[in-house]
Scaffold this active site. Structure first.
Site, mmCIF file in Angstrom:
data_model
loop_
_atom_site.group_PDB
_atom_site.id
_atom_site.type_symbol
_atom_site.label_atom_id
_atom_site.label_comp_id
_atom_site.label_asym_id
_atom_site.label_seq_id
_atom_site.Cartn_x
_atom_site.Cartn_y
_atom_site.Cartn_z
ATOM 1 C CD GLU A 11 6.954 2.499 3.409
ATOM 2 O OE1 GLU A 11 7.661 3.382 3.389
ATOM 3 O OE2 GLU A 11 6.713 1.620 2.219
ATOM 4 C CG ASP A 26 10.522 1.802 0.533
ATOM 5 O OD1 ASP A 26 11.958 1.745 0.993
ATOM 6 O OD2 ASP A 26 9.913 0.772 0.782
ATOM 7 C CG ASP A 62 7.611 1.646 -3.431
ATOM 8 O OD1 ASP A 62 7.025 2.864 -2.706
ATOM 9 O OD2 ASP A 62 8.172 0.784 -3.048
ATOM 10 C CG ASP A 110 2.992 -0.218 -1.337
ATOM 11 O OD1 ASP A 110 1.556 0.380 -2.314
ATOM 12 O OD2 ASP A 110 2.988 -1.024 -1.346
#
Ligand code: 0RA
Length: 648
Positions: A435, A508, A510, A512
């Site tokens: 990503e 990541d 997180d 997102d």
């Protein structure tokens, strides 16, 4: 879909080749204790749950045979498990050949081909007893109590060995079997049963066995109890699968026995595009389908086309609806019960019995045909949905042709942003789907370019759950993935062309990142399922923290691990105040760090994605990526804290 933690470097297939000597009838249970994996898959969580399923399957067999309508499963606080049923009870009389009680034979003798997934392996209904003896062998202790022939009979065992002969302990007018066992902690890595996993399975079994009540009691912790009972059987199942979707009509149901094959199906169209059809043979979810699914599909296409022509919804000049057209927005369950199920492989993912195709086709054609005639307005909705699908598919075909023609013109050019590896043997190659550009940059620099390719994905990944194929094929990122992987898409997909043995999603840590990961998983689940079932798809596990103290550097992949590292530094009196860096994204790691923590096969950990429970996976994706917001909200709220380990 579930993920299993494993170290890819040391991974070896757990399904090694078997020699003929291992297929023979085995006398005792030593073989089971020596190689538990062969009988229950593995000695981790999967195998542990398999222990419970083995006993419950036997009880369900009694229900299928018409002798049992109640099963009660209890997990006790010490992790022992009780399965009680009101079936016939395991026979207790003395067996001629052995001179022993049949009960003891069932509990202590392994029957032919009892290895995991092997040919003679019991499926619900069929070879009784194979499973229970395996459970006995792998239990620290087990106690069985049988009620039948006017009495109550008991025998106990330790690690499969009887402590005494079968005892009659009293009178009892009832009938049934109660097994309590404690899985052997010297064999299993964990005894930590998952309530969710077991509940999901019991729900499925209850759906597939109309009128059977399965009560599940968890006495651990705060304790909970739940009963599964579905008067409607698979009709309830289909309603349940469609509960987050908008159905177009009431479920259509049919059931009949044809030449010894018992066929049951339920179907209901909804306003989405996804096909959610699940097939079962003797209660086993055949994830790769087989003859029952082929018969179902043939009946569907044939019956809908015939009706559409008769009703004038298809003109003489119109082409027939294709199979795919008739399956858009279709939710269905097909369940067959047969005496001698033949599966294509040890994993029982595909049914092979040829006679089943016609049986299913007959039952579905009759029931569906009748429904259409009796419910013309529902029939019209179903046919019109197929017609819309046909038009969209024509548009998709043009889009796909364009993609194919384009890549032919360009000589199958790989996407520009792909940093390919130099090695050409797919077996040794892996690709990281990364990503973001900055993380992609670090990954390109950090990787071992000999066997690791990197494809950075920027921009939004399309939610394929809500998009038609033509739109999907016009999405830049998805096209890049399809071309890079080399297998193509749709009918012409060819897994033998896969350019990388491992496909690793790296996002990541997180919210997102987890969203993008879910979007990617949705794409692979809906459009490249063989990538998952073939064991090629992985999720990278980047660290959450970097902890430095004195000359030492440590990485932590969870809060708990961070605390452990800090405690250890303190205990060893390492000089200097430890400094903790929290990684918010992959981009914060320099290439060396990324290599060391997340990409180096010798030190990294990756999660393998597999479809352990296709029904649960389908529900999860529909819920997460579908239209209806409330269930999704509820799910995300319920899982907000461990969204990092979102188990889809
Ligand atoms: C062997 C033969 C029969 C039933 C069973 C085993 C049996 C096994 C289990 C395990 C858990 N519950 C069970 N219930 C039954 C057939 C019995 C007959 O013919 O009477």
């Amino acid at each position: 879909m579930a993920t299993k933690q494993e170290d890819v470097v040391t991974r070896k297939s757990s399904r090694a080749a078997y020699g003929a000597e291992e297929i023979q009838v085995l006398e005792g249970l030593e073989a089971v204790r020596k190689r538990p994996g062969m009988y229950i898959g593995n000695t981790g969580l999967y195998g542990l749950h398999h222990m419970v399923y083995e006993v419950v399957d036997n009880a369900v067999d009694e229900a299928l045979a018409g002798y049992c309508d109640t099963i009660r499963v209890t997990i006790h606080p010490d992790s022992s498990v009780t399965v009680a049923d009101n079936g016939r009870g395991i026979p207790v009389g003395i067996q001629q050949q052995t001179g022993k009680s049949a009960l003891e034979v069932v509990m202590t003798m392994l029957h032919a081909g009892g290895k995991f997934g092997g040919g003679g392996y019991k499926v619900s209904s069929g070879l009784h007893g194979v499973g229970v003896s395996v459970v006995n062998a792998l239990s620290k202790w087990l106690r069985v109590e049988v009620r039948r022939d006017g009495g109550r009979f008991v025998q106990e065992y330790e690690r499969g060995k009887p402590l005494y002969e079968v005892r009659r302990v009293g009178d009892d007018p009832g009938h049934g079997t109660t097994v309590t066992f404690l899985a052997d902690e010297t064999i299993f890595e964990t005894l930590d049963y998952s309530y969710e996993t077991l509940a999901q399975r019991f729900r499925e079994m209850a759906y597939l066995t109309k009128g059977l009540k399965i009560t599940f009691v968890d006495e651990r912790g705060a304790g909970r109890e739940y009963s599964f009972y579905f008067e409607g059987g698979i009709v309830s199942f289909v309603r349940h699968l469609n509960k987050t979707r908008t159905p177009l009509h009431p479920p259509i149901y049919g059931e009949r026995q044809v030449n010894g094959t018992h066929v049951e199906f339920a179907l209901q169209y909804n306003d989405s595009f996804a096909e959610s059809v699940f097939s079962f043979a003797n209660n086993i979810n055949t994830v790769d389908g087989g003859t029952h699914l082929t018969g179902f599909r043939a009946a569907l296409t044939d019956t809908l086309n015939k009706y559409a022509r008769k009703a004038g919804l298809l003109k003489d000049s119109d082409p027939n609806l294709s199979g795919e057209d008739t399956r858009e927005g279709l939710t269905a369950v097909v369940s067959v019960k047969i005496h001698d199920p033949q599966f294509e492989s040890q994993t029982k993912n595909k049914l092979n019995n040829s006679e089943v195709k016609n049986a299913v086709q007959t039952v579905v054609s009759e029931a569906l045909g009748q429904f259409l005639i009796e419910n013309p307005s529902d029939a019209r909705k179903i046919i019109e949905k197929g017609l819309v699908a046909a038009r969209a598919r024509e548009a998709a075909r043009k889009a796909r042709d364009l993609v194919i023609r384009k890549s032919a013109l360009e000589g199958m050019t790989l996407p520009g942003k792909l940093a390919d590896c130099t090695e050409k043997d797919p077996e040794r190659c892996e690709i990281y789907l990364v990503e973001g550009d900055s993380a992609g940059g670090s990954a390109k620099q950090g990787r071992d370019r000999r066997f690791q390719a990197v494809l950075p994905l920027r921009g939004k990944i399309l939610n394929v759950e809500r998009a038609r194929e033509d739109k999907m094929l016009s999405n830049e990122e998805i096209r890049a993935m399809i071309t890079a992987l080399g297998v193509g898409i749709g009918e012409h997909q060819d897994m033998s062309k896969l350019r990388y043995n491992r496909v690793v999603i790296m996002t990541d840590a997180d919210v997102d990142g987890s969203h993008i990961r879910t979007l990617l998983l949705t794409f692979f689940y809906r459009h490249m399922q063989p990538l998952i079932t073939g064991g090629h798809l992985f999720i990278a596990q980047p660290p959450l923290y970097r902890i430095t103290a004195g000359k030492e550097t440590h990485y932590a992949y969870s809060d708990r691990q961070r605390d452990e590292i800090l405690a250890d530094l303190q205990k060893r009196k390492v000089k200097g105040e430890p400094s903790i860096q929290r990684y918010k994204g992959l981009g914060e790691m320099n290439p060396d760090q990324l290599w060391e923590t997340t990409m180096n096969p010798a030190t990294r950990t990756v999660l393998r994605v597999d479809i352990e429970d296709a029904v649960a996976a389908d529900e999860t994706f529909e819920m997460l990526m579908g239209d209806q917001v409330p269930p999704r909200k509820r799910f995300i709220q319920a899982h907000a804290r461990n969204v990092r380990n979102l188990d889809v």
